[in-house]
Design an enzyme around this catalytic site. Sequence first.
Site, PDB file in Angstrom:
ATOM      1  N   HIS A  92      16.657  53.889   8.357  1.00 25.22           N
ATOM      2  CA  HIS A  92      17.579  55.220   8.750  1.00 25.22           C
ATOM      3  C   HIS A  92      19.232  54.945   8.682  1.00 25.22           C
ATOM      4  O   HIS A  92      19.971  55.224   9.616  1.00 25.22           O
ATOM      5  CB  HIS A  92      17.184  55.179  10.592  1.00 25.22           C
ATOM      6  CG  HIS A  92      16.068  55.697  10.710  1.00 25.22           C
ATOM      7  ND1 HIS A  92      15.391  57.147  10.266  1.00 25.22           N
ATOM      8  CD2 HIS A  92      14.668  55.243  11.004  1.00 25.22           C
ATOM      9  CE1 HIS A  92      14.269  57.387  10.297  1.00 25.22           C
ATOM     10  NE2 HIS A  92      13.613  56.295  11.146  1.00 25.22           N
ATOM     11  N   ASP A 148      13.700  50.059  12.630  1.00 28.29           N
ATOM     12  CA  ASP A 148      12.417  50.691  12.607  1.00 28.29           C
ATOM     13  C   ASP A 148      12.337  51.618  11.209  1.00 28.29           C
ATOM     14  O   ASP A 148      13.140  51.994  10.548  1.00 28.29           O
ATOM     15  CB  ASP A 148      12.299  51.915  13.578  1.00 28.29           C
ATOM     16  CG  ASP A 148      13.545  52.857  13.650  1.00 28.29           C
ATOM     17  OD1 ASP A 148      13.034  54.110  13.961  1.00 28.29           O
ATOM     18  OD2 ASP A 148      14.479  52.408  13.601  1.00 28.29           O
ATOM     19  N   GLU A 149      10.814  51.496  10.516  1.00 31.83           N
ATOM     20  CA  GLU A 149      10.889  52.680   9.837  1.00 31.83           C
ATOM     21  C   GLU A 149      11.439  52.263   8.252  1.00 31.83           C
ATOM     22  O   GLU A 149      12.141  52.967   7.810  1.00 31.83           O
ATOM     23  CB  GLU A 149      10.823  54.040   9.884  1.00 31.83           C
ATOM     24  CG  GLU A 149       9.824  54.212  11.097  1.00 31.83           C
ATOM     25  CD  GLU A 149       9.922  55.876  11.508  1.00 31.83           C
ATOM     26  OE1 GLU A 149       8.849  56.485  11.702  1.00 31.83           O
ATOM     27  OE2 GLU A 149      10.882  56.339  11.473  1.00 31.83           O
ATOM     28  N   VAL A 150      11.486  50.898   8.099  1.00 33.31           N
ATOM     29  CA  VAL A 150      12.332  50.666   6.954  1.00 33.31           C
ATOM     30  C   VAL A 150      11.706  50.735   5.645  1.00 33.31           C
ATOM     31  O   VAL A 150      10.827  50.059   4.914  1.00 33.31           O
ATOM     32  CB  VAL A 150      12.785  49.076   6.934  1.00 33.31           C
ATOM     33  CG1 VAL A 150      13.465  48.660   5.860  1.00 33.31           C
ATOM     34  CG2 VAL A 150      13.164  48.725   8.243  1.00 33.31           C
TER      35      VAL A 150
END
Length: 523
Positions: A92, A148-150
């Site tokens: 992100h 998060d959410e890499v």
Amino acid sequence: MSGSTPFKMRLVHLDLKGAPPKVSYLSEIFPLFHDLGANGLLIEYEDMFPYEGHLQLLRAKHAYSPSEVKEILHLARQSELEVVPLVQTFGHMEFVLKHAAFAHLREVALFPNTLNPHEAESLALVGAMIDQVLGLHGGSPWLHIGCDEVYHLGEGAASRRWLEQEQHSKAQLCLSHVRAVASHVLARHPGTTPLLWDDMLRDIPKDQLAVSGVPQLVELVLWDYRADLDIHDKVLLMEKYRECGFPRLWAASAFKGATGASQALPPIEHHLRNHAQWLQVAGSGPADTLQGIVLTGWQRYDHFSVLCELLPVGIPSLAACLQLLLHGEFADYVKSRVESFLGISSLDITDSVRQQHPRPCHASQPAPAQLRGCAAGGEQVRDWLVQPLPPQAEPHPPGHGPAHTARGTQPAGPVEQPRAGAGGRPAACLLPRCRGGVAGGERAPQHAAVAGPAAGPQPGSCPPAPIHRPHPGHWLGPLSGAVLSAWAALPAPASSCLWPHIHFQLSSRQPPQCRQQSPEKEN
């Protein structure tokens, strides 16, 4: 005020990457947060932080000034709210890597969401961001470093070469970067403990986590926003993390922004069930396993996404969820307390999905007359907030290549649990007292010449935006002027995308996807 709740800390998440409020609005809602049971804030500034020096280009046009950040912190202290800043340091990272000056630090050149963990300059960059943020948050006991959410981790050229050597794994690559960032925080700011979203670590074997050194550096935040989260699996996951050496764990629920990228109003019943499930999780493990909970309120699924539920219309959901956490249930007496706090006669918590919206915002009867008589969360509010959507359009703006992943969906990899649904076009949701320019587009991708390769849609990809005009009038009650402002819109031309205007502090900006006559760079 914690009562019998198992969560000592109850942090309200402010996601400022979309429709960031004015300081005057925060001065009104911080006391309400405290009265409802919150004792902290998780502030995700993104490009609203007043970065300086070589990081100044990260600032949005209407970013808070240093004095405004100090005022926000002062207001939080007055309401006994502990402020925890959040700085994304791995995934992100769109608001950073969209800029040409930092595009070379992308993990994959086409996608500005993930930082290349192999470059020394990458760590220097996030280290400088952390130092500036903590410089204005002196003495903060925690700093959330995101991670998060890499997406696309391990897909860059440098990562592929590294993975081919000595049987390296993506898990090692992830843990190595987390360890480096956390070590920087602890070395430069020894009184601050890093917090970390847990999704990238869920599938890493227990023995590998234990020897990585990460458990001794960070506190994990386990997020799950589903109404039917698996309590048993969550308890087992907590046991795994504790056995790996993580001394303290946090939970993360959602009061808005987790059920659809273009959601207009939060489904309160869904969010109440989510919090009730987290209470069962906390009660199923050893006492004090979860020292706190973050009530997330996502404003965009990513930097380039449309706006989902706005903060003002999420206040009833937040109020209900905080009171449920304090009292352990949402019985009639708890519901009555929420209604009393909000100054409304009836809180409708029933989730309903409307296939069509029969009354557009420019209906003949003035919106304020309707809003004054309706209950928060009711269908009348929904009707005035939502216009009928245009015909089905492309699922992502032209120029992105494949559709970029919305918050809550992910490719195959370490991330398991979805955060929310697929993306979509924005509805015409409008609110007062916000900073910036255009709903659904304030953080839109930059012109390709500025943002780097494939960083966003090209000029001419969207027809001109419909014109909207404000209609005077505010909702009555304790939240008067701080929750909703009713608007009437002129008929919109047929178009495949809606970019509704918001009455921000400065409202002269043009929709970013329709800037054919204004090629100069803006954040």
